[in-house]
Design a protein around this motif. Structure first.
Motif, mmCIF file in Angstrom:
data_model
loop_
_atom_site.group_PDB
_atom_site.id
_atom_site.type_symbol
_atom_site.label_atom_id
_atom_site.label_comp_id
_atom_site.label_asym_id
_atom_site.label_seq_id
_atom_site.Cartn_x
_atom_site.Cartn_y
_atom_site.Cartn_z
ATOM 1 N N LEU A 40 8.129 -68.274 62.867
ATOM 2 C CA LEU A 40 7.552 -69.338 62.029
ATOM 3 C C LEU A 40 7.651 -70.680 62.756
ATOM 4 O O LEU A 40 6.689 -71.450 62.817
ATOM 5 C CB LEU A 40 8.270 -69.421 60.683
ATOM 6 C CG LEU A 40 7.948 -68.336 59.650
ATOM 7 C CD1 LEU A 40 8.896 -68.429 58.451
ATOM 8 C CD2 LEU A 40 6.501 -68.463 59.169
ATOM 9 N N ALA A 41 8.839 -70.946 63.324
ATOM 10 C CA ALA A 41 9.045 -72.221 64.021
ATOM 11 C C ALA A 41 8.082 -72.352 65.201
ATOM 12 O O ALA A 41 7.499 -73.415 65.421
ATOM 13 C CB ALA A 41 10.490 -72.330 64.492
ATOM 14 N N GLN B 83 5.207 -71.057 65.495
ATOM 15 C CA GLN B 83 3.855 -71.319 65.003
ATOM 16 C C GLN B 83 3.660 -72.817 64.751
ATOM 17 O O GLN B 83 2.548 -73.323 64.823
ATOM 18 C CB GLN B 83 3.588 -70.544 63.712
ATOM 19 C CG GLN B 83 3.304 -69.063 63.912
ATOM 20 C CD GLN B 83 3.094 -68.367 62.570
ATOM 21 O OE1 GLN B 83 2.262 -68.787 61.759
ATOM 22 N NE2 GLN B 83 3.865 -67.333 62.311
ATOM 23 N N VAL B 84 4.739 -73.503 64.428
ATOM 24 C CA VAL B 84 4.647 -74.947 64.206
ATOM 25 C C VAL B 84 4.611 -75.683 65.538
ATOM 26 O O VAL B 84 3.786 -76.569 65.749
ATOM 27 C CB VAL B 84 5.837 -75.451 63.346
ATOM 28 C CG1 VAL B 84 5.833 -76.971 63.282
ATOM 29 C CG2 VAL B 84 5.783 -74.850 61.957
ATOM 30 N N PRO C 27 10.313 -76.487 68.952
ATOM 31 C CA PRO C 27 10.538 -77.095 67.629
ATOM 32 C C PRO C 27 11.695 -78.087 67.678
ATOM 33 O O PRO C 27 12.636 -77.919 68.458
ATOM 34 C CB PRO C 27 10.905 -75.903 66.744
ATOM 35 C CG PRO C 27 10.684 -74.668 67.558
ATOM 36 C CD PRO C 27 10.687 -75.069 68.980
#
Lengths: 395, 395
Positions: free
Chosen positions: B55-56, B58-59, B63
């Motif tokens: 998820l991170a 994808q950001v 991160p």
């Protein structure tokens, strides 16, 4: 001059994917670029709370309440971290805070806690450093430092209470609709989005079935004189501003509440049933005092509980819906509205009024029709009438 | 009499599903029923850290470090809550604590923090109330109250440092193998589980490739005189106890380290390359001082970094493996072992020794064969020999 401070709340659907988190980040940045200090309250990503609850239920049908709060509160920790990362990536320094880190102190009622106090120093210090502050909704800590969660509507509550504690200039609730409507637009096609609604009307709309805002949040905002704004996470618009102690419209909206039961009770038992309901925590929506047809209206899901206690005193119950017209002049419309409904074959079980409401108890299968009749008569027509008057005046 | 205090650490695989969490709960209850006070350290459920990291990523490819810690630390919050619920359900009161709630104070190095101090009062108070205490591994907070994570092997570190701070009687590391073996049993079929291994030997085994315990954990436990036990989450057994400053076995085990590079360097540059490696944080596993064939052995994944800096000074590099014989008499076996290997066509690039180790640098494709040769000669055979002697003596 001091910058205005706004609190923005984004629900689970608004942060349900990385794309949506990016969209939310852009809305936050816009508010910041418009010259505001911004504090953001986020829910867990949609689906996450259910996923965690499923895990808990696999362990125990009634999971330990303290540990359920530890479990569920991890959901907002994920969304707030992702949002803060996104903001940082887009060049806007942001800092996420758990309920505990934001010093949101609650009572000890796990799974249904109440915020007692927020020490806003940490948040204010971060704002002074030009940071965007992201706070986990729905959670706090009790005096022992245990994690607590706030129960239903928790993130909205976090947002308004935080906005109150920070003396924010506005609390913005971002949701999947673009504002407060004069009635449910899925039922009443002519329902219109309001630009402004006054607190007493919004309170009645929320109390009588409008789902867009939780009643306690509206009440809290009103009592703290905190302007609320409901707006869409997905479509840019000004949404609806909730503000002011007195509205100027004779009729503001029509609220619909389904899944209610009308319980017929022998008139002599009415007051004892009312008392018992209070003790059982069952909310009574309407009381019908009548020598032969006395009764109370409660939520259908409280029916079974009541039947258990009052088996013999309850004559029978029927499924009903409530249709509430809200506005300064709503109660004055009682006879006219009743006649309108009868003319179009809507059978009304009961009518009651308060200062700002006119409530019809009707059968579930005619509530949609009835809502359209009253909305057309008192909201759509009345605006058409206003328009005609204006045009006549201008011509 | 005061009850013994043990700290039990369960990794991600051990709490990877609700069934496994139940299994873990039963092991904890057994330890409690045996008369111990129990503090448990848990990792995130297996797969969870990867899911969050995805998820991170994808950001943001890199991160924000602070927020990555907020995100990743939610993983242990889930597993610790589920485990505490399970223990409660099974009738054993348990309380979960985040790194912050357990007062695990680290430095501010996000994603790779070091524990500075643990204030054990909260944990001790809960133990005094007969609670089982579950602490989130891998995480703490810095002096500002920000969440930090400890980097690789973090939960093992949490467990041993916590055990040290609590002056625990034993720290038990539950894993997917049932103890420490004389060599990797997947490579050396005759490898045996040890009942006991001394700290200096365990330190060398861990340093030279045995994956079962992280080197800093062993070093910490040794310097705190804290007995460590490695045991299986899945198969009941006594596992392997790591204790004592001096072992009594001439040869304890054979450690294998793969994916290394032997970098050939012009002899005149050797000391400057060594210095540069230190500055770059590249660990040198072996230094070969030789007028014509000088070189260093480093991890293969550090090779690219080094080539960037020393393009012209590096003659060439070759992939190698390290085979380390550990024990009080290991270095004395140098010539004999070398001869054994040559007899069986294992070509040795380099040999080095320390007080307790004999290290062969060999080609990757013959390290398994070499491990079996040395293990058979110095561990399997030597025990057979011991046995024969004992039998002769007893007869």
């Amino acid at each position: 001059m001091k910058k205005p401070l706004i609190v923005q709340k984004f629900g689970g659907t608004s942060v349900g994917s990385i794309e949506r988190i990016e969209n939310v980040a852009e809305q936050i940045i816009k508010a910041k670029n418009d010259g505001n200090q911004v504090v953001v309250v986020v829910s867990a990503m949609s689906g996450e709370t259910n996923r965690l609850m499923d895990l808990a239920k696999q362990v125990d049908d009634v999971p330990c309440a303290r540990e359920l709060d530890v479990l569920l509160s991890s959901g907002e920790q994920v969304s707030m971290a992702l949002l803060a990362m996104m903001l940082s990536k887009l060049g806007h320094p942001a800092r996420s805070l758990t309920g505990g880190q934001a010093h949101i102190i609650t009572d000890g009622q796990h799974n249904d806690a109440t915020i007692k106090h927020i020490d806003t120093k940490v948040i204010k210090d971060l704002l002074a450093q030009e940071q965007i502050v992201i706070v986990a909704g729905f959670q706090g800590i009790n005096d022992n430092g245990d994690i607590t969660t706030l129960g239903r509507g928790g993130s909205d509550t976090s947002a308004v209470v935080l906005a109150g504690a920070l003396a924010a200039d506005e609390c913005q609730i971002f949701t999947d609709v673009d504002g407060v409507y004069t009635s449910d637009p899925r039922v009443v096609p002519s329902a219109q989005k309001m630009e402004v609604i006054d607190f007493p009307s919004m309170t009645e709309m929320a109390r009588k079935g409008a789902k867009v805002l939780h009643l306690p949040c509206v009440e809290f905002a009103w009592s703290n004189n905190l302007p609320l704004r409901v707006l869409s996470s997905f479509t840019p618009s000004q949404g609806t501003l909730v503000t002011g102690d007195i509205g100027d419209k004779p009729v503001v909206g029509i609220a619909i509440q389904r899944e209610m039961s009308l319980i017929h009770i022998d008139n002599t038992y009415l007051s004892s049933v009312q008392k018992q309901c209070q003790m059982l925590g069952i909310a009574i929506w309407n009381v019908i005092e009548h020598p032969e047809r006395a009764g109370i209206v409660i939520k259908r899901d409280a029916n079974a509980k009541l039947s258990l206690v009052f088996g013999d005193k309850i004559r029978n119950s029927e499924e009903v819906s409530l249709l509430t017209t809200v506005g300064l002049q709503a109660k004055g419309l009682k006879d006219h509205a009743h006649e309108l409904l009868c003319q179009q074959d809507v059978s009304v079980s009961h009518i009651s009024t308060t200062d700002r409401t006119l409530v019809f108890v009707v059968l579930p299968n005619c509530v949609d029709k009835a809502a359209n009749i009253l909305h057309d008569a008192y909201i759509t027509e009345s605006e058409a009438f206003d328009c005609q008057q204006k045009h006549a005046f201008l011509d």
